[in-house]
Design a protein around this motif. Sequence first.
Motif, PDB file in Angstrom:
ATOM      1  N   VAL A  49       0.816  -1.224   0.000  1.00  0.00           N
ATOM      2  CA  VAL A  49       0.000   0.000   0.000  1.00  0.00           C
ATOM      3  C   VAL A  49       0.847   1.270   0.000  1.00  0.00           C
ATOM      4  O   VAL A  49       0.336   2.368  -0.224  1.00  0.00           O
ATOM      5  CB  VAL A  49      -0.940   0.054   1.230  1.00  0.00           C
ATOM      6  CG1 VAL A  49      -2.034  -0.993   1.130  1.00  0.00           C
ATOM      7  CG2 VAL A  49      -0.145  -0.103   2.526  1.00  0.00           C
ATOM      8  N   ASP A  50       2.161   1.110   0.266  1.00  0.00           N
ATOM      9  CA  ASP A  50       2.995   2.310   0.349  1.00  0.00           C
ATOM     10  C   ASP A  50       4.329   2.064  -0.342  1.00  0.00           C
ATOM     11  O   ASP A  50       4.673   0.924  -0.685  1.00  0.00           O
ATOM     12  CB  ASP A  50       3.223   2.701   1.815  1.00  0.00           C
ATOM     13  CG  ASP A  50       3.873   1.580   2.610  1.00  0.00           C
ATOM     14  OD1 ASP A  50       3.938   0.435   2.123  1.00  0.00           O
ATOM     15  OD2 ASP A  50       4.319   1.836   3.739  1.00  0.00           O
ATOM     16  N   ASP A  51       5.063   3.132  -0.542  1.00  0.00           N
ATOM     17  CA  ASP A  51       6.341   3.015  -1.238  1.00  0.00           C
ATOM     18  C   ASP A  51       7.218   4.203  -0.839  1.00  0.00           C
ATOM     19  O   ASP A  51       6.736   5.158  -0.230  1.00  0.00           O
ATOM     20  CB  ASP A  51       6.084   2.983  -2.753  1.00  0.00           C
ATOM     21  CG  ASP A  51       7.153   2.184  -3.491  1.00  0.00           C
ATOM     22  OD1 ASP A  51       8.290   2.069  -2.962  1.00  0.00           O
ATOM     23  OD2 ASP A  51       6.860   1.687  -4.589  1.00  0.00           O
ATOM     24  N   TYR A  52       8.510   4.134  -1.243  1.00  0.00           N
ATOM     25  CA  TYR A  52       9.431   5.219  -0.911  1.00  0.00           C
ATOM     26  C   TYR A  52       9.039   6.490  -1.657  1.00  0.00           C
ATOM     27  O   TYR A  52       8.427   6.433  -2.731  1.00  0.00           O
ATOM     28  CB  TYR A  52      10.865   4.821  -1.273  1.00  0.00           C
ATOM     29  CG  TYR A  52      11.329   3.650  -0.454  1.00  0.00           C
ATOM     30  CD1 TYR A  52      11.701   3.832   0.881  1.00  0.00           C
ATOM     31  CD2 TYR A  52      11.352   2.360  -0.993  1.00  0.00           C
ATOM     32  CE1 TYR A  52      12.098   2.748   1.653  1.00  0.00           C
ATOM     33  CE2 TYR A  52      11.750   1.270  -0.231  1.00  0.00           C
ATOM     34  CZ  TYR A  52      12.116   1.468   1.092  1.00  0.00           C
ATOM     35  OH  TYR A  52      12.495   0.423   1.865  1.00  0.00           O
ATOM     36  N   ALA A  53       9.425   7.622  -1.099  1.00  0.00           N
ATOM     37  CA  ALA A  53       9.098   8.905  -1.727  1.00  0.00           C
ATOM     38  C   ALA A  53      10.082   9.201  -2.850  1.00  0.00           C
ATOM     39  O   ALA A  53      11.293   9.069  -2.654  1.00  0.00           O
ATOM     40  CB  ALA A  53       9.163  10.018  -0.688  1.00  0.00           C
ATOM     41  N   TYR A  54       9.560   9.565  -4.005  1.00  0.00           N
ATOM     42  CA  TYR A  54      10.435  10.067  -5.071  1.00  0.00           C
ATOM     43  C   TYR A  54      11.185  11.276  -4.528  1.00  0.00           C
ATOM     44  O   TYR A  54      10.603  12.113  -3.827  1.00  0.00           O
ATOM     45  CB  TYR A  54       9.611  10.505  -6.289  1.00  0.00           C
ATOM     46  CG  TYR A  54       9.303   9.378  -7.247  1.00  0.00           C
ATOM     47  CD1 TYR A  54      10.340   8.720  -7.901  1.00  0.00           C
ATOM     48  CD2 TYR A  54       7.992   9.007  -7.499  1.00  0.00           C
ATOM     49  CE1 TYR A  54      10.063   7.684  -8.792  1.00  0.00           C
ATOM     50  CE2 TYR A  54       7.704   7.978  -8.378  1.00  0.00           C
ATOM     51  CZ  TYR A  54       8.744   7.320  -9.021  1.00  0.00           C
ATOM     52  OH  TYR A  54       8.468   6.305  -9.890  1.00  0.00           O
ATOM     53  N   GLY A  55      12.462  11.373  -4.851  1.00  0.00           N
ATOM     54  CA  GLY A  55      13.250  12.505  -4.365  1.00  0.00           C
ATOM     55  C   GLY A  55      13.923  12.214  -3.048  1.00  0.00           C
ATOM     56  O   GLY A  55      14.699  13.024  -2.548  1.00  0.00           O
ATOM     57  N   GLY A  56      13.577  11.065  -2.445  1.00  0.00           N
ATOM     58  CA  GLY A  56      14.236  10.657  -1.199  1.00  0.00           C
ATOM     59  C   GLY A  56      13.553  11.226   0.030  1.00  0.00           C
ATOM     60  O   GLY A  56      12.507  11.866  -0.057  1.00  0.00           O
ATOM     61  N   VAL A  61       5.151   6.636   1.531  1.00  0.00           N
ATOM     62  CA  VAL A  61       4.015   7.409   1.012  1.00  0.00           C
ATOM     63  C   VAL A  61       2.947   6.424   0.533  1.00  0.00           C
ATOM     64  O   VAL A  61       3.271   5.417  -0.117  1.00  0.00           O
ATOM     65  CB  VAL A  61       4.494   8.290  -0.174  1.00  0.00           C
ATOM     66  CG1 VAL A  61       3.325   9.026  -0.810  1.00  0.00           C
ATOM     67  CG2 VAL A  61       5.564   9.275   0.290  1.00  0.00           C
ATOM     68  N   LEU A  62       1.692   6.687   0.844  1.00  0.00           N
ATOM     69  CA  LEU A  62       0.611   5.796   0.378  1.00  0.00           C
ATOM     70  C   LEU A  62       0.488   5.887  -1.142  1.00  0.00           C
ATOM     71  O   LEU A  62       0.402   6.983  -1.707  1.00  0.00           O
ATOM     72  CB  LEU A  62      -0.722   6.167   1.039  1.00  0.00           C
ATOM     73  CG  LEU A  62      -0.917   5.742   2.499  1.00  0.00           C
ATOM     74  CD1 LEU A  62      -2.314   6.098   2.973  1.00  0.00           C
ATOM     75  CD2 LEU A  62      -0.661   4.248   2.686  1.00  0.00           C
ATOM     76  N   HIS A 118      -2.026   7.835   6.086  1.00  0.00           N
ATOM     77  CA  HIS A 118      -1.121   7.213   7.050  1.00  0.00           C
ATOM     78  C   HIS A 118       0.322   7.449   6.665  1.00  0.00           C
ATOM     79  O   HIS A 118       0.604   8.077   5.664  1.00  0.00           O
ATOM     80  CB  HIS A 118      -1.393   5.720   7.181  1.00  0.00           C
ATOM     81  CG  HIS A 118      -1.687   5.357   8.601  1.00  0.00           C
ATOM     82  ND1 HIS A 118      -0.736   4.932   9.484  1.00  0.00           N
ATOM     83  CD2 HIS A 118      -2.838   5.427   9.301  1.00  0.00           C
ATOM     84  CE1 HIS A 118      -1.295   4.722  10.652  1.00  0.00           C
ATOM     85  NE2 HIS A 118      -2.559   5.012  10.573  1.00  0.00           N
ATOM     86  N   TYR A 119       1.218   6.933   7.464  1.00  0.00           N
ATOM     87  CA  TYR A 119       2.638   7.094   7.216  1.00  0.00           C
ATOM     88  C   TYR A 119       2.985   8.558   6.997  1.00  0.00           C
ATOM     89  O   TYR A 119       2.398   9.438   7.616  1.00  0.00           O
ATOM     90  CB  TYR A 119       3.085   6.208   6.045  1.00  0.00           C
ATOM     91  CG  TYR A 119       2.757   4.753   6.291  1.00  0.00           C
ATOM     92  CD1 TYR A 119       1.928   4.062   5.442  1.00  0.00           C
ATOM     93  CD2 TYR A 119       3.243   4.100   7.419  1.00  0.00           C
ATOM     94  CE1 TYR A 119       1.605   2.731   5.669  1.00  0.00           C
ATOM     95  CE2 TYR A 119       2.940   2.786   7.665  1.00  0.00           C
ATOM     96  CZ  TYR A 119       2.110   2.100   6.799  1.00  0.00           C
ATOM     97  OH  TYR A 119       1.789   0.805   7.027  1.00  0.00           O
ATOM     98  N   ASP A 123       0.231  10.021  -1.837  1.00  0.00           N
ATOM     99  CA  ASP A 123       0.669  10.508  -3.145  1.00  0.00           C
ATOM    100  C   ASP A 123      -0.167  11.743  -3.516  1.00  0.00           C
ATOM    101  O   ASP A 123      -1.396  11.730  -3.392  1.00  0.00           O
ATOM    102  CB  ASP A 123       0.482   9.402  -4.179  1.00  0.00           C
ATOM    103  CG  ASP A 123       1.078   9.778  -5.523  1.00  0.00           C
ATOM    104  OD1 ASP A 123       2.162   9.263  -5.858  1.00  0.00           O
ATOM    105  OD2 ASP A 123       0.444  10.603  -6.237  1.00  0.00           O
ATOM    106  N   GLU A 124       0.516  12.785  -3.936  1.00  0.00           N
ATOM    107  CA  GLU A 124      -0.150  14.071  -4.191  1.00  0.00           C
ATOM    108  C   GLU A 124      -1.286  13.964  -5.207  1.00  0.00           C
ATOM    109  O   GLU A 124      -2.243  14.735  -5.170  1.00  0.00           O
ATOM    110  CB  GLU A 124       0.902  15.097  -4.650  1.00  0.00           C
ATOM    111  CG  GLU A 124       0.419  16.516  -4.796  1.00  0.00           C
ATOM    112  CD  GLU A 124      -0.025  17.168  -3.469  1.00  0.00           C
ATOM    113  OE1 GLU A 124       0.320  16.656  -2.378  1.00  0.00           O
ATOM    114  OE2 GLU A 124      -0.742  18.177  -3.543  1.00  0.00           O
TER     115      GLU A 124
END
Length: 268
Positions: A49-56, A61-62, A118-119, A123-124
């Motif tokens: 359901v989540d993943d790392y944020a682009y840009g670090g 991020v959901l 959450h977290y 995602d924008e």
Amino acid sequence: MHIDILTLFPEMFGGPFNASILKRAVDQKRISISLHNIRDYTHDRHHTVDDYAYGGGAGMVLKPEPIFEAVEKLKAESGNKESRPLPVILLTPQGRLFCQRIARELSQHSHLILICGHYEGVDERIRQYLVTDEVSIGDYVLSGGELAAMVVVDAVVRLLPGVLGSEASPVDDSHASGLLEYPQYTRPEVYREWSVPEVLLSGNHARIARWRRQQAIQRTLQRRPELLDKANLSLKEAGSIDKLKESGANRGDVVNGYGITSRSQNKP
Ligand code: ADE
């Protein structure tokens, strides 16, 4: 009213939704609430359901896909007959600050979809292309939107016709008129030498109504003076506030008997 709630933690809702007014509203079929686990809308083996944020940066991020899919399915099933779009509300500290006016506004809809973030965030594109509204319950950060969703549901549902025992009950609530509620007393008439104000025993309804109104104004002035700017006051009442201010009745700000003041409580 039907309320759909998208969450990663449906089990969190059991307590508040299975007690008191909310439970009664569900039992009496005045509302229905469906909890949807966002994880059920994933398609990979690990139900991601989540993943790392682009840009670090720290934190996850959901992902957009499960949330878009869930909301689109619910919207398709809803057959929204209202002329207004179906509210899809993201609970987030970045949202507009929840208040009684927003509770009243939401209570006018027959269907709401709430999304618990959450977290580190969502995602924008969920904000930009899916939700119609973002709501925060206060300027502090919770671990997720679940508690905020429960607060919103409770505040909205109690405003629906027939949910509270008497139709008149929400009218006198704190904030319903833009003022804090007047002091309330019940039996015994004297408790530990502390008496109920004489006016409340008088049976004179006009006098009681005047006293309550005046107490509500005075209490609001002492505890939440900024609310008075938006409250519906008569010219006479506005004048009496100026007099109270001159007499110093607005100072002291004593909230309880222990000298805790609203000012010191609100200090960061
Ligand atoms: N999620 C995290 N903090 C929140 C808040 N203050 N209001 C609504 N949702 C939230």
